[in-house]
Write a protein that holds these residues in place. Structure first.
Motif, PDB file in Angstrom:
ATOM      1  N   THR A 122       0.831  -1.203   0.000  1.00  0.00           N
ATOM      2  CA  THR A 122       0.000   0.000   0.000  1.00  0.00           C
ATOM      3  C   THR A 122       0.864   1.251   0.000  1.00  0.00           C
ATOM      4  OG1 THR A 122      -1.769  -1.160   1.159  1.00  0.00           O
ATOM      5  CG2 THR A 122      -1.822   1.239   1.240  1.00  0.00           C
ATOM      6  N   LEU A 123       1.921   1.233   0.790  1.00  0.00           N
ATOM      7  CA  LEU A 123       2.825   2.386   0.858  1.00  0.00           C
ATOM      8  C   LEU A 123       3.571   2.609  -0.459  1.00  0.00           C
ATOM      9  CD1 LEU A 123       4.255   1.903   4.443  1.00  0.00           C
ATOM     10  CD2 LEU A 123       2.971   3.909   3.643  1.00  0.00           C
ATOM     11  N   THR A 124       4.027   1.550  -1.071  1.00  0.00           N
ATOM     12  CA  THR A 124       4.837   1.697  -2.292  1.00  0.00           C
ATOM     13  C   THR A 124       3.978   1.906  -3.541  1.00  0.00           C
ATOM     14  OG1 THR A 124       4.951  -0.719  -2.542  1.00  0.00           O
ATOM     15  CG2 THR A 124       6.780   0.379  -1.382  1.00  0.00           C
ATOM     16  N   GLN A 125       2.778   1.326  -3.568  1.00  0.00           N
ATOM     17  CA  GLN A 125       1.931   1.428  -4.766  1.00  0.00           C
ATOM     18  C   GLN A 125       0.726   2.344  -4.581  1.00  0.00           C
ATOM     19  OE1 GLN A 125       0.888  -2.517  -6.099  1.00  0.00           O
ATOM     20  NE2 GLN A 125       2.989  -3.247  -5.920  1.00  0.00           N
ATOM     21  N   ASN A 126       0.587   2.923  -3.398  1.00  0.00           N
ATOM     22  CA  ASN A 126      -0.535   3.816  -3.070  1.00  0.00           C
ATOM     23  C   ASN A 126      -1.876   3.178  -3.450  1.00  0.00           C
ATOM     24  OD1 ASN A 126      -1.633   6.128  -1.959  1.00  0.00           O
ATOM     25  ND2 ASN A 126      -1.633   7.215  -3.906  1.00  0.00           N
ATOM     26  N   LEU A 127      -2.114   1.979  -2.924  1.00  0.00           N
ATOM     27  CA  LEU A 127      -3.338   1.244  -3.226  1.00  0.00           C
ATOM     28  C   LEU A 127      -4.577   1.977  -2.719  1.00  0.00           C
ATOM     29  CD1 LEU A 127      -2.364  -2.427  -2.279  1.00  0.00           C
ATOM     30  CD2 LEU A 127      -2.424  -1.410  -4.551  1.00  0.00           C
ATOM     31  N   GLU A 128      -5.639   1.878  -3.478  1.00  0.00           N
ATOM     32  CA  GLU A 128      -6.940   2.405  -3.063  1.00  0.00           C
ATOM     33  C   GLU A 128      -7.552   1.435  -2.044  1.00  0.00           C
ATOM     34  OE1 GLU A 128      -8.517   5.301  -3.977  1.00  0.00           O
ATOM     35  OE2 GLU A 128      -6.599   5.788  -4.906  1.00  0.00           O
ATOM     36  N   PRO A 129      -8.458   1.912  -1.174  1.00  0.00           N
ATOM     37  CA  PRO A 129      -9.071   1.022  -0.175  1.00  0.00           C
ATOM     38  C   PRO A 129      -9.724  -0.223  -0.774  1.00  0.00           C
ATOM     39  CG  PRO A 129      -9.547   3.291   0.362  1.00  0.00           C
ATOM     40  CD  PRO A 129      -8.858   3.307  -0.972  1.00  0.00           C
ATOM     41  N   LYS A 130     -10.383  -0.076  -1.904  1.00  0.00           N
ATOM     42  CA  LYS A 130     -11.026  -1.236  -2.534  1.00  0.00           C
ATOM     43  C   LYS A 130      -9.979  -2.272  -2.952  1.00  0.00           C
ATOM     44  CE  LYS A 130     -14.341  -2.572  -6.060  1.00  0.00           C
ATOM     45  NZ  LYS A 130     -15.252  -2.118  -7.104  1.00  0.00           N
ATOM     46  N   ALA A 131      -8.867  -1.812  -3.499  1.00  0.00           N
ATOM     47  CA  ALA A 131      -7.793  -2.721  -3.913  1.00  0.00           C
ATOM     48  C   ALA A 131      -7.160  -3.400  -2.698  1.00  0.00           C
ATOM     49  CB  ALA A 131      -6.733  -1.964  -4.714  1.00  0.00           C
ATOM     50  N   ILE A 132      -7.052  -2.663  -1.597  1.00  0.00           N
ATOM     51  CA  ILE A 132      -6.509  -3.246  -0.361  1.00  0.00           C
ATOM     52  C   ILE A 132      -7.406  -4.387   0.093  1.00  0.00           C
ATOM     53  CG2 ILE A 132      -6.052  -2.820   2.092  1.00  0.00           C
ATOM     54  CD1 ILE A 132      -5.351   0.094   1.276  1.00  0.00           C
ATOM     55  N   LYS A 133      -8.711  -4.124   0.158  1.00  0.00           N
ATOM     56  CA  LYS A 133      -9.655  -5.154   0.608  1.00  0.00           C
ATOM     57  C   LYS A 133      -9.661  -6.356  -0.319  1.00  0.00           C
ATOM     58  CE  LYS A 133     -12.741  -1.834   2.823  1.00  0.00           C
ATOM     59  NZ  LYS A 133     -14.070  -1.195   2.749  1.00  0.00           N
ATOM     60  N   GLN A 134      -9.519  -6.127  -1.619  1.00  0.00           N
ATOM     61  CA  GLN A 134      -9.492  -7.232  -2.573  1.00  0.00           C
ATOM     62  C   GLN A 134      -8.223  -8.065  -2.440  1.00  0.00           C
ATOM     63  OE1 GLN A 134     -10.081  -4.972  -6.174  1.00  0.00           O
ATOM     64  NE2 GLN A 134     -12.288  -5.348  -6.193  1.00  0.00           N
ATOM     65  N   SER A 135      -7.160  -7.478  -1.920  1.00  0.00           N
ATOM     66  CA  SER A 135      -5.882  -8.180  -1.760  1.00  0.00           C
ATOM     67  C   SER A 135      -5.832  -9.059  -0.515  1.00  0.00           C
ATOM     68  CB  SER A 135      -4.730  -7.169  -1.691  1.00  0.00           C
ATOM     69  OG  SER A 135      -4.680  -6.398  -2.860  1.00  0.00           O
ATOM     70  N   ILE A 136      -6.766  -8.872   0.385  1.00  0.00           N
ATOM     71  CA  ILE A 136      -6.741  -9.603   1.655  1.00  0.00           C
ATOM     72  C   ILE A 136      -7.143 -11.057   1.428  1.00  0.00           C
ATOM     73  CG2 ILE A 136      -7.747  -9.774   3.967  1.00  0.00           C
ATOM     74  CD1 ILE A 136      -8.090  -6.690   3.858  1.00  0.00           C
ATOM     75  N   VAL A 137      -6.311 -11.961   1.935  1.00  0.00           N
ATOM     76  CA  VAL A 137      -6.589 -13.394   1.822  1.00  0.00           C
ATOM     77  C   VAL A 137      -7.267 -13.887   3.095  1.00  0.00           C
ATOM     78  CG1 VAL A 137      -5.547 -15.668   1.534  1.00  0.00           C
ATOM     79  CG2 VAL A 137      -4.625 -13.701   0.278  1.00  0.00           C
ATOM     80  N   ASN A 138      -6.692 -13.589   4.250  1.00  0.00           N
ATOM     81  CA  ASN A 138      -7.246 -13.995   5.548  1.00  0.00           C
ATOM     82  C   ASN A 138      -7.956 -12.801   6.173  1.00  0.00           C
ATOM     83  OD1 ASN A 138      -6.139 -16.636   5.435  1.00  0.00           O
ATOM     84  ND2 ASN A 138      -4.152 -15.760   5.956  1.00  0.00           N
ATOM     85  N   TRP A 139      -9.258 -12.752   5.986  1.00  0.00           N
ATOM     86  CA  TRP A 139     -10.073 -11.619   6.425  1.00  0.00           C
ATOM     87  C   TRP A 139     -10.221 -11.612   7.941  1.00  0.00           C
ATOM     88  CZ3 TRP A 139     -11.803  -8.022   2.954  1.00  0.00           C
ATOM     89  CH2 TRP A 139     -12.683  -7.063   3.435  1.00  0.00           C
ATOM     90  N   ARG A 140      -9.976 -10.460   8.549  1.00  0.00           N
ATOM     91  CA  ARG A 140     -10.133 -10.257   9.995  1.00  0.00           C
ATOM     92  C   ARG A 140     -11.390  -9.408  10.171  1.00  0.00           C
ATOM     93  NH1 ARG A 140      -7.262  -5.807  12.510  1.00  0.00           N
ATOM     94  NH2 ARG A 140      -7.708  -5.883  14.707  1.00  0.00           N
ATOM     95  N   GLY A 141     -12.448 -10.020  10.651  1.00  0.00           N
ATOM     96  CA  GLY A 141     -13.740  -9.351  10.743  1.00  0.00           C
ATOM     97  C   GLY A 141     -13.772  -8.226  11.756  1.00  0.00           C
ATOM     98  N   ASP A 142     -14.587  -7.224  11.460  1.00  0.00           N
ATOM     99  CA  ASP A 142     -14.858  -6.120  12.378  1.00  0.00           C
ATOM    100  C   ASP A 142     -16.358  -6.152  12.654  1.00  0.00           C
ATOM    101  OD1 ASP A 142     -15.230  -3.815  13.784  1.00  0.00           O
ATOM    102  OD2 ASP A 142     -14.348  -2.477  12.301  1.00  0.00           O
ATOM    103  N   TYR A 143     -16.743  -6.783  13.756  1.00  0.00           N
ATOM    104  CA  TYR A 143     -18.145  -7.021  14.052  1.00  0.00           C
ATOM    105  C   TYR A 143     -18.773  -5.928  14.924  1.00  0.00           C
ATOM    106  CZ  TYR A 143     -16.867 -11.539  12.205  1.00  0.00           C
ATOM    107  OH  TYR A 143     -16.401 -12.534  11.395  1.00  0.00           O
ATOM    108  N   HIS A 144     -18.008  -4.882  15.213  1.00  0.00           N
ATOM    109  CA  HIS A 144     -18.518  -3.849  16.098  1.00  0.00           C
ATOM    110  C   HIS A 144     -18.636  -2.501  15.388  1.00  0.00           C
ATOM    111  CE1 HIS A 144     -18.138  -6.655  19.355  1.00  0.00           C
ATOM    112  NE2 HIS A 144     -16.896  -6.890  18.968  1.00  0.00           N
ATOM    113  N   ARG A 145     -18.634  -2.509  14.081  1.00  0.00           N
ATOM    114  CA  ARG A 145     -18.734  -1.264  13.309  1.00  0.00           C
ATOM    115  C   ARG A 145     -20.114  -0.649  13.523  1.00  0.00           C
ATOM    116  NH1 ARG A 145     -15.878   2.250  10.593  1.00  0.00           N
ATOM    117  NH2 ARG A 145     -16.652   3.017   8.628  1.00  0.00           N
ATOM    118  N   VAL A 146     -20.128   0.646  13.644  1.00  0.00           N
ATOM    119  CA  VAL A 146     -21.378   1.396  13.846  1.00  0.00           C
ATOM    120  C   VAL A 146     -22.166   1.411  12.556  1.00  0.00           C
ATOM    121  CG1 VAL A 146     -22.344   3.665  14.337  1.00  0.00           C
ATOM    122  CG2 VAL A 146     -20.443   2.831  15.669  1.00  0.00           C
TER     123      VAL A 146
END
Length: 146
Positions: A122-146
Motif C-alpha cells: 500500500t505504501l509503495t503502490q498507493n493502493l486504493e481502499p477497494k484494492a486493499i480489501k481485494q488483496s486480503i486473503v485472511n479476512w479479519r472481521g470487524d463485528y462492532h462497526r457502527v
C-alpha cells in the motif's frame, strides 16, 4: 457467532437506524408536506414550521450518524497505527503516517500475518481502499462497526 466477514459481506446496516428511524423521519417529512398542500392556507405558519422541523430532524439524524462514524474512524486509525507499529519492520514504521485514513480503515481487515506485506504494498503502490480489501486473503472481521 456472527457469519465470518469477507469482502462481499463486510458492509453493515444498523437496522433500527436504516430501517426504522430514517424511514419514519422521511414519512414524517412527506406527510407534513402533504398536509400543508392539502390544508393551505389555514394554519400556514404551523404547517411550514412542521415541514422545517421535519427537515431538521432528518438532518440531525444524519449528522448524528456521521459523527459516530467519524469517531469510529478515529479509533480505527489509532488502533491500526498501533498495530502497524507493532507488526511492521523497522524500515517501514516511519512511513505509517503516510497512509490515508481510508487506507488504514481498509487495512484493519487484514490478518496480522499478511498486514506487513500488504501495508508495504500500500505504501509503495498507493493502493486504493477497494484494492486493499481485494488483496486480503485472511479476512479479519470487524463485528462492532457502527
Amino acid at each position: 457467532m456472527p457469519t465470518p466477514q469477507n469482502l462481499k459481506n463486510h458492509t453493515r446496516f444498523d437496522p433500527p437506524f436504516h430501517f426504522f428511524i430514517l424511514p419514519m423521519l422521511l414519512l414524517n417529512l412527506i406527510f407534513s408536506i402533504y398536509v400543508t398542500i392539502h390544508h393551505w392556507p389555514e394554519h400556514w405558519a404551523l404547517h411550514l414550521w412542521w415541514i422545517a422541523m421535519s427537515v431538521v430532524l432528518f438532518v440531525m439524524a444524519g449528522r448524528a450518524r456521521d459523527r459516530a462514524l467519524c469517531v469510529q474512524d478515529r479509533v480505527i486509525r489509532l488502533e491500526e497505527r498501533l498495530r502497524l507499529h507493532a507488526l511492521l519492520p523497522a524500515e517501514d514504521r516511519p512511513h505509517i503516517e503516510e497512509l490515508s485514513i481510508n487506507q488504514l480503515v481498509a487495512l484493519r481487515f487484514a490478518s496480522d500475518e499478511e498486514l506487513p506485506a500488504l501495508a508495504h504494498k500500500t505504501l509503495t503502490q498507493n493502493l486504493e481502499p477497494k484494492a486493499i480489501k481485494q488483496s486480503i486473503v485472511n479476512w479479519r472481521g470487524d463485528y462492532h462497526r457502527v
